[in-house]
Scaffold this motif. Structure first.
Motif, PDB file in Angstrom:
ATOM      1  N   ARG A 150       6.070   5.359   5.217  1.00 48.56           N
ATOM      2  CA  ARG A 150       5.049   6.185   5.195  1.00 48.56           C
ATOM      3  C   ARG A 150       4.102   5.774   3.682  1.00 48.56           C
ATOM      4  O   ARG A 150       3.061   5.617   3.819  1.00 48.56           O
ATOM      5  CB  ARG A 150       5.279   7.625   5.167  1.00 48.56           C
ATOM      6  CG  ARG A 150       4.404   8.504   4.995  1.00 48.56           C
ATOM      7  CD  ARG A 150       3.363   8.792   6.203  1.00 48.56           C
ATOM      8  NE  ARG A 150       4.005   9.181   7.458  1.00 48.56           N
ATOM      9  CZ  ARG A 150       4.060  10.557   7.460  1.00 48.56           C
ATOM     10  NH1 ARG A 150       3.642  11.374   6.696  1.00 48.56           N
ATOM     11  NH2 ARG A 150       4.551  10.999   8.610  1.00 48.56           N
ATOM     12  N   GLN A 151       4.999   5.657   2.887  1.00 51.01           N
ATOM     13  CA  GLN A 151       4.459   5.065   1.537  1.00 51.01           C
ATOM     14  C   GLN A 151       4.016   3.524   1.541  1.00 51.01           C
ATOM     15  O   GLN A 151       2.922   3.574   1.046  1.00 51.01           O
ATOM     16  CB  GLN A 151       5.672   5.105   0.254  1.00 51.01           C
ATOM     17  CG  GLN A 151       6.016   6.706   0.334  1.00 51.01           C
ATOM     18  CD  GLN A 151       7.196   6.765  -0.672  1.00 51.01           C
ATOM     19  OE1 GLN A 151       8.071   6.173  -0.393  1.00 51.01           O
ATOM     20  NE2 GLN A 151       7.529   8.000  -1.169  1.00 51.01           N
ATOM     21  N   ALA A 164       0.461   3.968   2.987  1.00 51.30           N
ATOM     22  CA  ALA A 164      -0.270   4.611   1.701  1.00 51.30           C
ATOM     23  C   ALA A 164      -0.912   3.665   0.890  1.00 51.30           C
ATOM     24  O   ALA A 164      -1.935   3.379   0.433  1.00 51.30           O
ATOM     25  CB  ALA A 164       0.445   5.750   1.038  1.00 51.30           C
ATOM     26  N   THR A 178      -3.351   1.181   2.266  1.00 55.46           N
ATOM     27  CA  THR A 178      -4.480   1.667   2.480  1.00 55.46           C
ATOM     28  C   THR A 178      -5.255   1.971   1.186  1.00 55.46           C
ATOM     29  O   THR A 178      -6.667   1.567   1.002  1.00 55.46           O
ATOM     30  CB  THR A 178      -4.550   3.136   2.930  1.00 55.46           C
ATOM     31  OG1 THR A 178      -3.633   2.877   4.196  1.00 55.46           O
ATOM     32  CG2 THR A 178      -5.884   3.617   3.390  1.00 55.46           C
ATOM     33  N   SER A 179      -4.562   2.483   0.019  1.00 55.76           N
ATOM     34  CA  SER A 179      -5.519   2.577  -1.100  1.00 55.76           C
ATOM     35  C   SER A 179      -4.412   2.520  -2.416  1.00 55.76           C
ATOM     36  O   SER A 179      -3.724   3.986  -2.466  1.00 55.76           O
ATOM     37  CB  SER A 179      -6.614   3.795  -1.354  1.00 55.76           C
ATOM     38  OG  SER A 179      -6.868   4.118  -2.765  1.00 55.76           O
ATOM     39  N   ALA A 233      -4.719   3.159  -5.399  1.00 57.07           N
ATOM     40  CA  ALA A 233      -5.214   4.139  -6.314  1.00 57.07           C
ATOM     41  C   ALA A 233      -5.002   5.767  -5.803  1.00 57.07           C
ATOM     42  O   ALA A 233      -4.211   6.249  -6.563  1.00 57.07           O
ATOM     43  CB  ALA A 233      -6.826   4.107  -6.623  1.00 57.07           C
ATOM     44  N   VAL A 234      -5.016   5.744  -4.440  1.00 59.91           N
ATOM     45  CA  VAL A 234      -4.831   7.102  -4.008  1.00 59.91           C
ATOM     46  C   VAL A 234      -3.229   7.321  -4.147  1.00 59.91           C
ATOM     47  O   VAL A 234      -2.764   8.370  -4.469  1.00 59.91           O
ATOM     48  CB  VAL A 234      -5.253   7.291  -2.561  1.00 59.91           C
ATOM     49  CG1 VAL A 234      -4.937   8.599  -1.909  1.00 59.91           C
ATOM     50  CG2 VAL A 234      -6.910   7.240  -2.631  1.00 59.91           C
ATOM     51  N   ALA A 235      -2.481   6.357  -3.572  1.00 68.17           N
ATOM     52  CA  ALA A 235      -1.100   6.361  -3.733  1.00 68.17           C
ATOM     53  C   ALA A 235      -0.605   6.822  -5.081  1.00 68.17           C
ATOM     54  O   ALA A 235       0.285   7.545  -5.127  1.00 68.17           O
ATOM     55  CB  ALA A 235      -0.428   4.836  -3.124  1.00 68.17           C
ATOM     56  N   GLU A 236      -0.942   6.097  -6.096  1.00 71.03           N
ATOM     57  CA  GLU A 236      -0.866   6.383  -7.496  1.00 71.03           C
ATOM     58  C   GLU A 236      -0.993   7.826  -7.679  1.00 71.03           C
ATOM     59  O   GLU A 236      -0.142   8.540  -8.445  1.00 71.03           O
ATOM     60  CB  GLU A 236      -1.527   5.246  -8.418  1.00 71.03           C
ATOM     61  CG  GLU A 236      -0.826   5.539  -9.642  1.00 71.03           C
ATOM     62  CD  GLU A 236      -1.938   4.791 -11.029  1.00 71.03           C
ATOM     63  OE1 GLU A 236      -2.812   4.270 -10.534  1.00 71.03           O
ATOM     64  OE2 GLU A 236      -1.421   4.730 -12.004  1.00 71.03           O
ATOM     65  N   PHE A 237      -2.319   8.279  -7.642  1.00 70.70           N
ATOM     66  CA  PHE A 237      -2.510   9.718  -7.825  1.00 70.70           C
ATOM     67  C   PHE A 237      -1.567  10.644  -7.087  1.00 70.70           C
ATOM     68  O   PHE A 237      -1.823  11.561  -7.286  1.00 70.70           O
ATOM     69  CB  PHE A 237      -4.031   9.813  -7.617  1.00 70.70           C
ATOM     70  CG  PHE A 237      -5.215   9.485  -8.768  1.00 70.70           C
ATOM     71  CD1 PHE A 237      -5.143   8.152  -8.976  1.00 70.70           C
ATOM     72  CD2 PHE A 237      -5.453  10.559  -9.521  1.00 70.70           C
ATOM     73  CE1 PHE A 237      -6.196   7.762  -9.984  1.00 70.70           C
ATOM     74  CE2 PHE A 237      -6.225   9.971 -10.780  1.00 70.70           C
ATOM     75  CZ  PHE A 237      -6.563   8.800 -11.041  1.00 70.70           C
ATOM     76  N   SER A 238      -1.059  10.138  -5.754  1.00 70.63           N
ATOM     77  CA  SER A 238      -0.221  11.043  -5.270  1.00 70.63           C
ATOM     78  C   SER A 238       1.259  10.846  -5.603  1.00 70.63           C
ATOM     79  O   SER A 238       1.985  11.515  -4.769  1.00 70.63           O
ATOM     80  CB  SER A 238      -0.535  10.743  -3.772  1.00 70.63           C
ATOM     81  OG  SER A 238      -2.023  10.818  -3.616  1.00 70.63           O
ATOM     82  N   GLY A 239       1.567   9.995  -6.677  1.00 70.72           N
ATOM     83  CA  GLY A 239       2.864   9.912  -7.106  1.00 70.72           C
ATOM     84  C   GLY A 239       3.845   9.097  -6.407  1.00 70.72           C
ATOM     85  O   GLY A 239       4.928   9.017  -6.178  1.00 70.72           O
ATOM     86  N   VAL A 240       3.048   8.326  -5.268  1.00 67.59           N
ATOM     87  CA  VAL A 240       3.782   7.243  -4.626  1.00 67.59           C
ATOM     88  C   VAL A 240       4.459   6.337  -5.417  1.00 67.59           C
ATOM     89  O   VAL A 240       3.701   5.705  -6.167  1.00 67.59           O
ATOM     90  CB  VAL A 240       2.981   6.719  -3.463  1.00 67.59           C
ATOM     91  CG1 VAL A 240       3.673   5.471  -2.850  1.00 67.59           C
ATOM     92  CG2 VAL A 240       2.457   7.784  -2.616  1.00 67.59           C
ATOM     93  N   PRO A 241       5.599   5.941  -5.053  1.00 63.98           N
ATOM     94  CA  PRO A 241       6.302   4.768  -6.146  1.00 63.98           C
ATOM     95  C   PRO A 241       6.124   3.562  -5.743  1.00 63.98           C
ATOM     96  O   PRO A 241       6.717   2.842  -4.925  1.00 63.98           O
ATOM     97  CB  PRO A 241       7.924   5.124  -5.903  1.00 63.98           C
ATOM     98  CG  PRO A 241       8.125   5.807  -4.654  1.00 63.98           C
ATOM     99  CD  PRO A 241       6.896   6.370  -4.418  1.00 63.98           C
TER     100      PRO A 241
END
Lengths: 333, 498
Positions: free
Chosen positions: A186-187, A190, A193-194, A196-204
């Protein structure tokens, strides 16, 4: 499953393409669909499929791995050199080289995710370094032949089923599970795809990217050893054809080369499509050079067919063919 | 004779009708406001006018002749220029190169004539009294507000008969907004037409003589602006009466500190900021654009490097980063500025977006549980009333308001009780705006602590309990009680402190 395919139209298209190609080939060379032929086809597709497994993960995560050819090649040559044709040492040589391949992949991932080196540069550099390293190490002497055990893994059969196909099936199930059912998968989508969005969502982000490249190094090393078994020997340059095919298989399988979409189930179809093509083209009686040209063009067209840009273009073309006038009438919806 | 007449214009995307028989009539010499909720069809309509989209049905007459633009260049050649919310500038080119892009005067050697370019630019700037922007500045170095100004210059450079302004003031500071409203009036006064789209009724009232209201792809009303009240317009837009935009202010703040910030600095844009945010409080952050608000929010969320002390619920935050911030109930969550670039995976489903920040909440040993994910998604979609056909609808196809709700939902699922909301109502329709404000007050009443930045001053005045005003990266003042007014915020933002 039907829902999965509805959501992944591109994957469905890849399988359709595969069936059409099979039909075409059996038309040009009758007997192509015989059991033995299909078996060879599956074995050849398996090598592409295994190399492209890691590439699928890397591309979904928004990267690309150009170090595959010489990770594959190094694993192949080191195995033959260390095992010296004996089965015994393989018990530790195979696991060791798989770990080494994964380690090279991890270095790729760390360079890219931690130090911000662009994926193309990082993996290309690692590819060249490995190539140089193995040349220095072997001094250009032809390596020893493949031990019996890997030859069995590559060309042996369990009943009617090739061993390598079984290995591929197990890997495919594992890869699909990783992509669809795990937090990592899933990560990965993410991040691809983006970022930046992943970072802002706390994805490692770092961990996810490094894992994808690690997997890619692992499958390349595995493919290298199996391929050695298939050719009965390892030789310099044996990994080179797999750079293009691994990327093409992923793209034909419906993944966006920009990351964030696709699935290994599509890559499997991509591996078959490429293998069938190589089988189909010789039937056209062309010279080797001409064959390569046709092969390149066909792959280019196939990948474009699978890409989203093309479906936009196709939609535009359809609109023009329909008359293109905005007032042409109501569309059925 | 109207300059622009559109009748029975329809456009469908797949099974969804974006416009179904819309009517629009506007005369030369007027500023004509086009209003409607997000998803009402305004964007589709102006994209048709701008040549970016072709209608399925309908007739458009422009300047006495049928109008059908095959592409944006054709629309510009015909005399219709649009300024869209999404900027079209090329960051590596200078201001003047962008303004005259593909219209440069070229010498026989196909070289751009720098002198002509400069003269024309200054002439254009002087003619419409543009705010001071250096023509040779690279666009990448400009603030968002200045880029918007350049975008407007680019549209005017084509010397159009119709100028379309789509939410053009949403990123402008009050002074530039005044300038743009003046420009619109003046442009219309030259016998041309301005189509003005904004969610801010105050501006519409100030500048537009006529107003047309769209709802669900159809025209529901067209009036002289002076003859209708704000309430009537909002009722027409929503199709129902809205009680009020701003919820009642309730004093829910407790004495407990949720966030204590001391000496927070980041780069040269954020300098030595101190403030407290209490449980149950909505603290507004105001000031002119680009005075450190963005840097403050990002530093608190751990994006980029920062110095100084941040205490969350009495505990010092040592490691900084979104992963360290999003740690459950005692964490801190951010609804970021750029919904499309930072908030949403546009090509992924509502479900995947909502749960992206809380994957551990529905997985065990790294393996996802579809059942638990579904439950979380269903709960949040109901709670925020997210309008999507299914949880698997692609987020990019939702209306702006619903997209923003998904970003909110993603952050609320983390259960973090300190919320940083950076301009959460930007590009959001009026109905959803009201829902967002109500949600903020409800959350505050539940003990959440909210830091709230808005580029729309009235929102700060009506929603926040206190307003911290920033100037040059510092806290210039914190306004409380009766001290909170648009005038007070502006004063604190502009007056130099010594």
């Amino acid at each position: 499953m039907t829902l999965f395919l509805a959501r992944h139209r591109a994957i469905l298209l890849a399988y359709l393409g595969m069936i059409v190609l099979l039909a075409l080939t059996s038309f040009f060379s009758p007997g192509f669909l015989a059991g033995s032929h299909l078996r060879t086809l599956t074995v050849l597709a398996a090598f592409i499929g295994i190399v492209a497994l890691g590439q699928t993960f890397v591309i979904i995560g928004g990267g690309i791995d150009l170090s595959l050819p010489w990770v594959l090649n190094c694993a192949a040559i080191l195995m033959t050199l260390i095992a010296k044709g004996q089965d015994g040492p393989l018990l530790w040589v195979i696991p060791l080289l798989l770990v080494a391949g994964a380690f090279i992949g991890a270095i790729n991932g760390i360079g890219i995710a931690v130090f911000g080196v662009p994926p193309i540069i990082m993996t290309l550099a690692v590819n060249v370094i490995l190539q140089g390293g193995i040349l220095v190490y072997t001094g250009g002497t032809p390596p020893a032949t493949a031990p019996q055990l890997v030859q069995f893994l590559a060309v042996g059969r369990i009943g009617p089923i090739p061993v390598v196909a079984v290995i591929w099936l197990i890997l495919a199930v594992a890869a699909s599970f990783l992509l669809s059912k795990t937090a990592f998968g899933r990560q990965l989508y993410a991040v691809g795809t983006s970022a930046a969005v992943a970072e802002f969502s706390g994805v490692p982000i770092v961990r996810t990217s490094v894992l994808a490249y690690t997997l890619s190094g692992f499958t390349a090393a595995l493919a290298g050893m199996l391929l050695t078994g298939y050719s009965a020997q390892a030789y310099l340059g044996m990994g080179d054809p797999y750079l293009f095919t691994s990327i093409a298989a992923v793209a034909i399988g419906g993944a966006s080369i920009l990351g964030g979409s696709g699935h290994y189930i599509g890559t499997i179809a991509g591996a078959f499509v490429l293998t069938i093509l190589t089988g189909l083209l010789p039937a056209l009686n062309l010279s080797n050079g001409a064959l390569l040209i046709v092969y390149g063009v066909v792959i280019l067209v196939t990948v474009s067919l699978a890409s989203e840009a093309f479906s936009d273009l196709a939609a535009a073309l359809r609109a023009v063919l329909r008359g293109g006038r905005a007032t042409a009438g109501k569309e059925p919806s | 004779m109207d300059l622009l007449q559109a009748s029975a214009v329809s456009k469908r995307y797949g099974g969804i009708a974006a416009l179904s028989g819309a009517e629009f009539h506007a005369a030369a010499g007027e500023v004509h406001a086009l209003l409607g909720e997000n998803g009402a069809g305004k964007s589709t309509f102006i994209q048709i006018l701008a040549g970016a989209v072709r209608p399925d049905e309908g007739m458009i007459n422009f300047d006495g002749a049928p109008f059908r633009a095959a592409n944006p260049s054709a629309a510009q050649a015909a005399g219709i220029s649009a300024v869209f919310q999404e900027l079209s500038l090329i960051p590596d080119l200078t201001v003047e190169q962008n303004i005259w892009f593909r219209h440069e005067w070229r010498s026989p050697l196909r070289m751009i004539r720098r002198k002509a370019l400069r003269e024309k630019t200054l002439e254009l700037f002087a003619r419409y009294a543009f705010p001071a922007i250096a023509p040779d500045q690279e666009v990448r170095r400009l603030t968002l507000a200045d880029r918007q100004v350049v975008e407007i210059a680019k549209a005017l450079a084509r010397d159009p008969k119709v100028l379309i302004l789509d939410e053009a003031t949403s990123s402008l500071a009050p002074r530039e907004t005044e300038w743009l409203l003046g420009l619109a009036t003046r442009f219309a006064g030259e016998g041309r037409l301005v189509i003005y789209i904004s969610h801010r009724l105050q501006e519409v009232r100030q500048v537009a003589k006529r107003v047309t209201v769209f709802r669900n792809g159809q025209t529901v009303a067209a009036h002289d602006t002076a003859s209708v009240s704000d309430d009537e317009i909002i009722t027409e837009m929503l199709g129902r009466r809205m009680e009020r935009l701003y919820p009642e202010r309730r004093d829910t703040a407790t004495a407990k500190l949720a966030l204590k910030v001391r000496g927070l600095s980041a780069g040269s844009r954020l300098r030595d900021v101190d403030f407290d945010l209490r449980e149950g409080e909505v603290l507004g952050v105001g000031g002119l654009q680009g005075h450190g608000q963005r840097e403050l929010f990002q530093a608190l969320f751990g994006i980029g490097k920062s110095r100084g002390s941040i205490e969350l619920w009495g505990r010092e935050m040592t490691a900084r980063g979104p992963r360290q911030a999003l740690t459950g109930r005692d964490g801190i969550a951010l609804v970021p500025e750029d919904r499309r670039g930072q908030g949403l995976l546009l090509s992924k489903s509502v479900r995947e977006n909502l749960t992206l920040a809380v994957i551990p909440r529905f997985s065990s040993g790294g393996i996802l549980s579809a059942r638990r994910e579904k439950a979380l998604v269903a709960e949040m979609m109901t709670f925020l009333r997210i309008k999507a056909k299914t949880p698997d609808q692609v987020a990019g196809t939702l209306s702006g308001g619903n997209q923003q709700k998904v970003v909110f939902g993603k952050m609320l699922l983390t259960e973090a009780r300190v919320l940083l909301l950076f301009d959460p109502t930007r590009g959001v329709d009026v109905g959803t705006k009201g829902e967002i404000f109500t949600l903020m007050r409800d959350l505050a009443a539940k003990g959440y602590a909210i830091l709230f930045y808005s580029s729309d001053q009235p929102e700060l005045v009506h929603v926040a309990d206190r307003v911290a005003v920033m100037q040059n990266g510092r806290m210039a003042a914190i306004l409380e009680g009766a001290g909170i007014s648009e005038d007070g915020i502006l004063r604190a933002a502009m007056i130099e402190k010594h």
